[in-house]
Write a protein that holds these residues in place. Structure first.
Motif, mmCIF file in Angstrom:
data_model
loop_
_atom_site.group_PDB
_atom_site.id
_atom_site.type_symbol
_atom_site.label_atom_id
_atom_site.label_comp_id
_atom_site.label_asym_id
_atom_site.label_seq_id
_atom_site.Cartn_x
_atom_site.Cartn_y
_atom_site.Cartn_z
ATOM 1 N N SER A 1 0.721 -1.213 0.023
ATOM 2 C CA SER A 1 -0.134 -0.008 0.162
ATOM 3 C C SER A 1 0.920 1.107 0.015
ATOM 4 O O SER A 1 2.011 0.948 0.223
ATOM 5 C CB SER A 1 -0.798 -0.115 1.318
ATOM 6 N N PRO A 2 0.390 2.510 -0.480
ATOM 7 C CA PRO A 2 1.127 3.810 -0.216
ATOM 8 C C PRO A 2 1.958 3.871 1.133
ATOM 9 O O PRO A 2 3.063 4.102 1.331
ATOM 10 C CB PRO A 2 0.003 4.649 -0.501
ATOM 11 N N ARG A 3 1.002 3.523 2.293
ATOM 12 C CA ARG A 3 1.478 3.763 3.397
ATOM 13 C C ARG A 3 2.590 2.797 3.899
ATOM 14 O O ARG A 3 3.607 3.123 4.549
ATOM 15 C CB ARG A 3 0.449 3.509 4.577
ATOM 16 N N GLN A 4 2.685 1.509 3.481
ATOM 17 C CA GLN A 4 3.527 0.787 3.480
ATOM 18 C C GLN A 4 5.000 1.067 2.760
ATOM 19 O O GLN A 4 6.085 1.044 3.337
ATOM 20 C CB GLN A 4 3.221 -0.637 3.078
ATOM 21 N N VAL A 5 4.615 1.509 1.579
ATOM 22 C CA VAL A 5 5.885 2.007 0.963
ATOM 23 C C VAL A 5 6.737 3.200 1.550
ATOM 24 O O VAL A 5 7.894 3.085 1.571
ATOM 25 C CB VAL A 5 5.579 2.398 -0.576
ATOM 26 N N LEU A 6 5.784 4.495 2.082
ATOM 27 C CA LEU A 6 6.341 5.378 2.745
ATOM 28 C C LEU A 6 6.997 4.805 4.175
ATOM 29 O O LEU A 6 7.939 5.405 4.583
ATOM 30 C CB LEU A 6 5.256 6.283 2.863
ATOM 31 N N ALA A 7 6.549 3.854 4.766
ATOM 32 C CA ALA A 7 7.081 3.094 6.138
ATOM 33 C C ALA A 7 8.210 2.577 5.927
ATOM 34 O O ALA A 7 9.409 2.676 6.788
ATOM 35 C CB ALA A 7 5.735 2.293 6.777
ATOM 36 N N LEU A 8 8.697 2.086 4.566
ATOM 37 C CA LEU A 8 9.879 1.483 4.351
ATOM 38 C C LEU A 8 11.068 2.530 4.305
ATOM 39 O O LEU A 8 12.102 2.446 4.855
ATOM 40 C CB LEU A 8 9.898 0.685 3.122
ATOM 41 N N ALA A 9 10.512 3.569 3.616
ATOM 42 C CA ALA A 9 11.442 4.675 3.548
ATOM 43 C C ALA A 9 11.750 5.278 4.907
ATOM 44 O O ALA A 9 13.155 5.557 5.527
ATOM 45 C CB ALA A 9 11.215 5.864 2.668
ATOM 46 N N GLU A 10 10.722 5.414 5.874
ATOM 47 C CA GLU A 10 10.883 5.781 7.012
ATOM 48 C C GLU A 10 12.015 4.963 8.111
ATOM 49 O O GLU A 10 12.636 5.226 8.725
ATOM 50 C CB GLU A 10 9.564 6.194 7.868
ATOM 51 N N ALA A 11 11.581 3.468 7.703
ATOM 52 C CA ALA A 11 12.415 2.483 8.237
ATOM 53 C C ALA A 11 13.810 2.567 8.005
ATOM 54 O O ALA A 11 14.769 2.400 8.653
ATOM 55 C CB ALA A 11 12.003 1.191 8.365
ATOM 56 N N ALA A 12 14.103 2.983 6.829
ATOM 57 C CA ALA A 12 15.537 2.957 6.136
ATOM 58 C C ALA A 12 16.128 4.270 6.763
ATOM 59 O O ALA A 12 17.420 4.464 6.525
ATOM 60 C CB ALA A 12 15.400 3.024 4.824
ATOM 61 N N GLU A 13 15.533 5.326 7.485
ATOM 62 C CA GLU A 13 15.809 6.444 7.933
ATOM 63 C C GLU A 13 17.003 7.078 7.038
ATOM 64 O O GLU A 13 17.923 7.614 7.091
ATOM 65 C CB GLU A 13 16.794 5.844 9.388
ATOM 66 N N LEU A 14 16.229 7.202 5.883
ATOM 67 C CA LEU A 14 16.903 8.115 4.602
ATOM 68 C C LEU A 14 17.091 9.579 4.889
ATOM 69 O O LEU A 14 16.438 10.160 5.338
ATOM 70 C CB LEU A 14 16.164 7.822 3.556
ATOM 71 N N PRO A 15 18.270 9.948 4.800
ATOM 72 C CA PRO A 15 18.626 11.662 4.789
ATOM 73 C C PRO A 15 18.195 12.053 3.849
ATOM 74 O O PRO A 15 19.104 12.527 2.798
ATOM 75 C CB PRO A 15 20.172 11.426 5.107
ATOM 76 N N VAL A 16 17.091 12.569 3.704
ATOM 77 C CA VAL A 16 16.458 13.319 2.562
ATOM 78 C C VAL A 16 15.696 14.679 3.039
ATOM 79 O O VAL A 16 15.318 14.934 4.183
ATOM 80 C CB VAL A 16 15.272 12.284 1.959
ATOM 81 N N THR A 17 15.699 15.617 2.035
ATOM 82 C CA THR A 17 14.788 16.623 2.465
ATOM 83 C C THR A 17 13.543 16.861 1.806
ATOM 84 O O THR A 17 12.590 17.524 2.083
ATOM 85 C CB THR A 17 15.578 17.937 1.521
ATOM 86 N N GLU A 18 13.163 15.515 1.002
ATOM 87 C CA GLU A 18 11.733 15.430 0.380
ATOM 88 C C GLU A 18 11.417 14.111 0.135
ATOM 89 O O GLU A 18 12.431 13.267 -0.363
ATOM 90 C CB GLU A 18 11.753 16.257 -1.000
ATOM 91 N N LEU A 19 10.534 13.758 0.668
ATOM 92 C CA LEU A 19 9.593 12.433 0.736
ATOM 93 C C LEU A 19 8.379 12.032 0.117
ATOM 94 O O LEU A 19 7.355 12.743 0.911
ATOM 95 C CB LEU A 19 10.041 11.471 1.903
ATOM 96 N N ARG A 20 8.109 11.648 -1.035
ATOM 97 C CA ARG A 20 6.774 11.449 -1.652
ATOM 98 C C ARG A 20 6.489 10.452 -2.285
ATOM 99 O O ARG A 20 7.205 9.675 -2.833
ATOM 100 C CB ARG A 20 6.465 12.898 -2.241
#
Length: 290
Positions: free
Chosen positions: A252-271
Motif C-alpha cells: 500500500s502507499p502507507r507501507q511504501v512510505l513506511a519502508l523509507a521511514e524505516a530506512a532512515e533516509l537522509p532526505v529533504t523530500e519524500l513523496r
C-alpha cells in the motif's frame, strides 16, 4: 483447456476467464486445491501455449525468474504471438490493468528524466538499477536529442545486459552496462537520478530497506532516488499468480512510505507518485545537500 482448444479466449470471454482465475485463487488460498494440482493443469496445455504465449513464458521461467527482460519488453511493445492458437491468449494479457501499468511506468520514467534534466541545465546522469530490456532508456534518448543524457544500467542477468545493449545499439556513447546485483551495487555518488522500476517488488521488508539505503548512497547530494513498487490495488494479481506463478510484494502507499521511514533516509523530500492506472507506486526521495 477448452479455451485453448478454441484458440484462446475471445474478448467476450475475458470476463469469464478472469472470474475463473479469481475463483481458483481463492481456492488456492483456502487450501481447497494445491499449487501442484493447478500446475499440472497448466502443463497439460502443452505447446504452443507454454512455448509461444507470454503466460507460458513466465510460467516456464527460461531465465530463472518471473518478470524477465523478455516479458517486460513484450509488455512495452504490446507484442502478441504470431501462432494462431496463441494470439488471443496474448491479447488477453496485454489488455490487463497491470500490463497497462507497466507501459505507463515507461512513460513515467521518460517524463521524470526529461523534467529533471530540464531543471538540471539540460543534462542528467542516471543510474538504472534492475534495468531489464532498456526500452525506456532508448526511447528517452530518441525522444530528447536536445538533452545531455547519460545512463548506467545495472542488471544481474547477463542475458538482460546483452539484450539491453542490443536495444540501445547506436547509443553506446551514452549508455554503459554493468552486470551486477542491484542490492550490492555501490556506485560513486555522482548520479543525478537513481531509478529502479521493479526491483523492490521482489524484496521483503529487510531487503527493501537495504536496497533503499544503497540507492541513496549512489546519488549526489540534492539528487533524486525514484523506486517503483506494485500496489496492493492490482486487479491483475490473481492472473499473475494463478496462471504464471508470478508473485510480487504488493504494498500500500502507507507501507511504501513506511519502508523509507524505516530506512532512515537522509532526505529533504519524500513523496509518493503513481502512474495513471494507480497500480505502480513510485517512492521519490531527494538526498540532503549536506
Amino acid at each position: 483447456p477448452k479455451l485453448h482448444a478454441m484458440g484462446g479466449p475471445r474478448p467476450r470471454l475475458y470476463h469469464a476467464l478472469d472470474r475463473w482465475v479469481h475463483n481458483v485463487a481463492r481456492a488456492l488460498r483456502a487450501g481447497a486445491i494445491t499449487r501442484q494440482q493447478l500446475d499440472a493443469q497448466i502443463l497439460a496445455l502443452g505447446s504452443p501455449y507454454l512455448e509461444q504465449t507470454i503466460q507460458g513464458h513466465v510460467f516456464k521461467r527460461p531465465h530463472g525468474y518471473a518478470g524477465d527482460f523478455e516479458t517486460i519488453d513484450a509488455f512495452y511493445r504490446s507484442s502478441v504471438s504470431t501462432h494462431p492458437r496463441c494470439i488471443r491468449w496474448d491479447r488477453h494479457v496485454q489488455s490487463q490493468a497491470a500490463t497497462r501499468a507497466v507501459r505507463n511506468r515507461k512513460e513515467y520514467f521518460k517524463a521524470l528524466v526529461r523534467g529533471l534534466a530540464m531543471r538540471n541545465g539540460h543534462r542528467l546522469r542516471v543510474l538504472n538499477l534492475g534495468s531489464g530490456p532498456c526500452r525506456d532508456v532508448r526511447e528517452c534518448l530518441e525522444e530528447s536529442p536536445d538533452l545531455d543524457l547519460r545512463f548506467t544500467c545495472v542488471d544481474q542477468d547477463p542475458s538482460a545486459v546483452q539484450y539491453g545493449a542490443g536495444v540501445c545499439a547506436g547509443f553506446q556513447d551514452r549508455v554503459a552496462f554493468v552486470r551486477g546485483n542491484a542490492l550490492r551495487f555501490r556506485g560513486e555518488p555522482i548520479f543525478d537520478l537513481v531509478w529502479s522500476a521493479g526491483v523492490m517488488d521482489y524484496l521483503d521488508e529487510p531487503g527493501a530497506i537495504v536496497f533503499l539505503r544503497a540507492a541513496l548512497r549512489s546519488v549526489r547530494p540534492g539528487g533524486d532516488v525514484v523506486v517503483g513498487n506494485f500496489s496492493q490495488d492490482n486487479p491483475t494479481r490473481d492472473l499473475m499468480e494463478v496462471l504464471s506463478h508470478w508473485y510480487l510484494h504488493h504494498r500500500s502507499p502507507r507501507q511504501v512510505l513506511a519502508l523509507a521511514e524505516a530506512a532512515e533516509l537522509p532526505v529533504t523530500e519524500l513523496r509518493l507518485g503513481m502512474e495513471s492506472e494507480g497500480i505502480n507506486l513510485f517512492l521519490h526521495a531527494r538526498r540532503q545537500t549536506q
